[in-house]
Design a protein around this motif. Sequence first.
Motif, PDB file in Angstrom:
ATOM      1  N   LEU A  81      -2.873 -26.419   1.661  1.00  0.00           N
ATOM      2  CA  LEU A  81      -2.534 -27.074   2.680  1.00  0.00           C
ATOM      3  C   LEU A  81      -4.012 -27.014   3.712  1.00  0.00           C
ATOM      4  CD1 LEU A  81       1.067 -25.919   3.655  1.00  0.00           C
ATOM      5  CD2 LEU A  81       0.307 -28.132   2.423  1.00  0.00           C
ATOM      6  N   PRO A  82      -4.275 -28.275   4.273  1.00  0.00           N
ATOM      7  CA  PRO A  82      -5.275 -28.065   5.010  1.00  0.00           C
ATOM      8  C   PRO A  82      -4.996 -27.218   6.389  1.00  0.00           C
ATOM      9  CG  PRO A  82      -3.927 -30.271   5.300  1.00  0.00           C
ATOM     10  CD  PRO A  82      -3.383 -29.506   4.236  1.00  0.00           C
ATOM     11  N   PRO A  83      -6.055 -26.942   7.054  1.00  0.00           N
ATOM     12  CA  PRO A  83      -5.752 -26.098   8.323  1.00  0.00           C
ATOM     13  C   PRO A  83      -5.445 -27.136   9.423  1.00  0.00           C
ATOM     14  CG  PRO A  83      -8.257 -26.433   8.042  1.00  0.00           C
ATOM     15  CD  PRO A  83      -7.319 -26.963   6.593  1.00  0.00           C
ATOM     16  N   LEU A 140       4.782 -10.644  -2.150  1.00  0.00           N
ATOM     17  CA  LEU A 140       5.750 -11.416  -1.136  1.00  0.00           C
ATOM     18  C   LEU A 140       5.034 -12.359  -0.353  1.00  0.00           C
ATOM     19  CD1 LEU A 140       7.149  -8.012   0.227  1.00  0.00           C
ATOM     20  CD2 LEU A 140       8.411  -9.540  -1.150  1.00  0.00           C
ATOM     21  N   LEU A 141       3.611 -12.281  -0.144  1.00  0.00           N
ATOM     22  CA  LEU A 141       2.967 -13.267   0.584  1.00  0.00           C
ATOM     23  C   LEU A 141       2.938 -14.491  -0.202  1.00  0.00           C
ATOM     24  CD1 LEU A 141       1.233 -13.960   3.180  1.00  0.00           C
ATOM     25  CD2 LEU A 141      -0.640 -13.064   1.987  1.00  0.00           C
ATOM     26  N   ARG A 142       2.757 -14.696  -1.447  1.00  0.00           N
ATOM     27  CA  ARG A 142       2.643 -15.709  -2.394  1.00  0.00           C
ATOM     28  C   ARG A 142       4.113 -16.561  -2.441  1.00  0.00           C
ATOM     29  NH1 ARG A 142      -0.478 -12.487  -6.035  1.00  0.00           N
ATOM     30  NH2 ARG A 142       1.351 -12.219  -7.058  1.00  0.00           N
ATOM     31  N   ILE A 143       5.083 -15.787  -2.068  1.00  0.00           N
ATOM     32  CA  ILE A 143       6.600 -16.317  -1.720  1.00  0.00           C
ATOM     33  C   ILE A 143       6.593 -16.898  -0.532  1.00  0.00           C
ATOM     34  CG2 ILE A 143       9.098 -15.924  -2.031  1.00  0.00           C
ATOM     35  CD1 ILE A 143       8.415 -13.699  -4.203  1.00  0.00           C
ATOM     36  N   HIS A 144       6.064 -16.039   0.464  1.00  0.00           N
ATOM     37  CA  HIS A 144       6.438 -16.353   1.815  1.00  0.00           C
ATOM     38  C   HIS A 144       5.841 -17.612   2.246  1.00  0.00           C
ATOM     39  CE1 HIS A 144       7.240 -15.033   6.008  1.00  0.00           C
ATOM     40  NE2 HIS A 144       6.370 -15.664   6.438  1.00  0.00           N
ATOM     41  N   LYS A 145       4.565 -18.116   1.806  1.00  0.00           N
ATOM     42  CA  LYS A 145       3.978 -19.343   2.575  1.00  0.00           C
ATOM     43  C   LYS A 145       4.608 -20.451   1.934  1.00  0.00           C
ATOM     44  CE  LYS A 145      -0.540 -17.137   2.671  1.00  0.00           C
ATOM     45  NZ  LYS A 145      -1.999 -17.268   1.764  1.00  0.00           N
ATOM     46  N   SER A 149      -4.523 -20.659   9.756  1.00  0.00           N
ATOM     47  CA  SER A 149      -5.624 -21.510  10.031  1.00  0.00           C
ATOM     48  C   SER A 149      -6.768 -20.931  10.965  1.00  0.00           C
ATOM     49  CB  SER A 149      -5.260 -22.903  10.446  1.00  0.00           C
ATOM     50  OG  SER A 149      -4.174 -23.500   9.679  1.00  0.00           O
ATOM     51  N   ALA A 150      -5.900 -20.462  12.105  1.00  0.00           N
ATOM     52  CA  ALA A 150      -6.786 -19.686  13.100  1.00  0.00           C
ATOM     53  C   ALA A 150      -7.619 -18.699  12.496  1.00  0.00           C
ATOM     54  CB  ALA A 150      -6.192 -19.262  14.154  1.00  0.00           C
ATOM     55  N   GLY A 151      -7.030 -17.773  11.608  1.00  0.00           N
ATOM     56  CA  GLY A 151      -7.803 -16.617  10.734  1.00  0.00           C
ATOM     57  C   GLY A 151      -8.732 -16.961   9.697  1.00  0.00           C
ATOM     58  N   GLY A 152      -8.676 -18.295   9.261  1.00  0.00           N
ATOM     59  CA  GLY A 152      -9.582 -18.652   8.306  1.00  0.00           C
ATOM     60  C   GLY A 152      -8.967 -18.387   6.947  1.00  0.00           C
ATOM     61  N   TYR A 153      -7.773 -18.157   6.790  1.00  0.00           N
ATOM     62  CA  TYR A 153      -6.952 -17.760   5.535  1.00  0.00           C
ATOM     63  C   TYR A 153      -6.588 -19.062   5.042  1.00  0.00           C
ATOM     64  CZ  TYR A 153      -6.943 -13.017   7.268  1.00  0.00           C
ATOM     65  OH  TYR A 153      -7.414 -11.788   8.081  1.00  0.00           O
ATOM     66  N   PRO A 154      -6.598 -19.366   3.722  1.00  0.00           N
ATOM     67  CA  PRO A 154      -6.105 -20.653   2.959  1.00  0.00           C
ATOM     68  C   PRO A 154      -4.632 -20.629   3.026  1.00  0.00           C
ATOM     69  CG  PRO A 154      -7.196 -18.972   1.285  1.00  0.00           C
ATOM     70  CD  PRO A 154      -7.558 -18.330   2.879  1.00  0.00           C
ATOM     71  N   VAL A 155      -4.060 -21.677   3.201  1.00  0.00           N
ATOM     72  CA  VAL A 155      -2.467 -21.698   3.090  1.00  0.00           C
ATOM     73  C   VAL A 155      -2.065 -22.273   1.647  1.00  0.00           C
ATOM     74  CG1 VAL A 155      -0.469 -22.624   4.017  1.00  0.00           C
ATOM     75  CG2 VAL A 155      -2.459 -22.134   5.526  1.00  0.00           C
TER      76      VAL A 155
END
Length: 200
Positions: A123-125, A44-49, A109-115
């Motif tokens: 995507l860049p933070p 679901l996360l891979r679809i959400h972003k 981005s604040a959590g250090g997770y890649p988008v």
Amino acid sequence: MTSDANTFTLPARILHWLMAIMILAMLFIGVGMVASVSERHEWLLRIHKPLGIAILILAVVRLAVRLRHPPPALPADLPTVQKLAAHASHWLLYALMLAMPLIGWAMLSAGGYPVMLSDSLRLPPIFPTSPVAFAVLRHLHSWFAILLFLTFLAHMSAALYHGLIRRDGVLSSMLRGEEKAEAIEPEEVIEPVIEPDTLP
């Protein structure tokens, strides 16, 4: 600003219904992500972003279309309070459609997770890494999601009210295109022929 047209333009109608489906799907996906801790969560996360970024891009396009082609005016007999509520809910929807993806992007981005939009597209933070900011943005994202859901329900209820109860053309203006009036040929007027009096 409103338009003299009776219906929305074709691009506006396509964007409206496409984004309605996408936002509804996004809300259900978000609920599924919160409720699931299994492998389904990652799926679901891979679809959400990417869906969120797509909504952000389409919201910008839709706003440009609205400014370029103003919507039809609301019925003249609609109470002022309802007119104000309609305008306020529309702009709130636009604000949420723009804010929600940006807040989600900033949160990751604040959590250090890649988008990641795909396996190779990242995507860049847009926000510096900060656990405190991550927690704040996460709560903000959740509250805005609830507000978006409630605004969506109010918008849908108002559309049904206009379409089923008032039947004032507000709903149909988003369902169909501009109807062309059929050409009406002027009726042939037959003038009586007055014959001159016959002289004796």
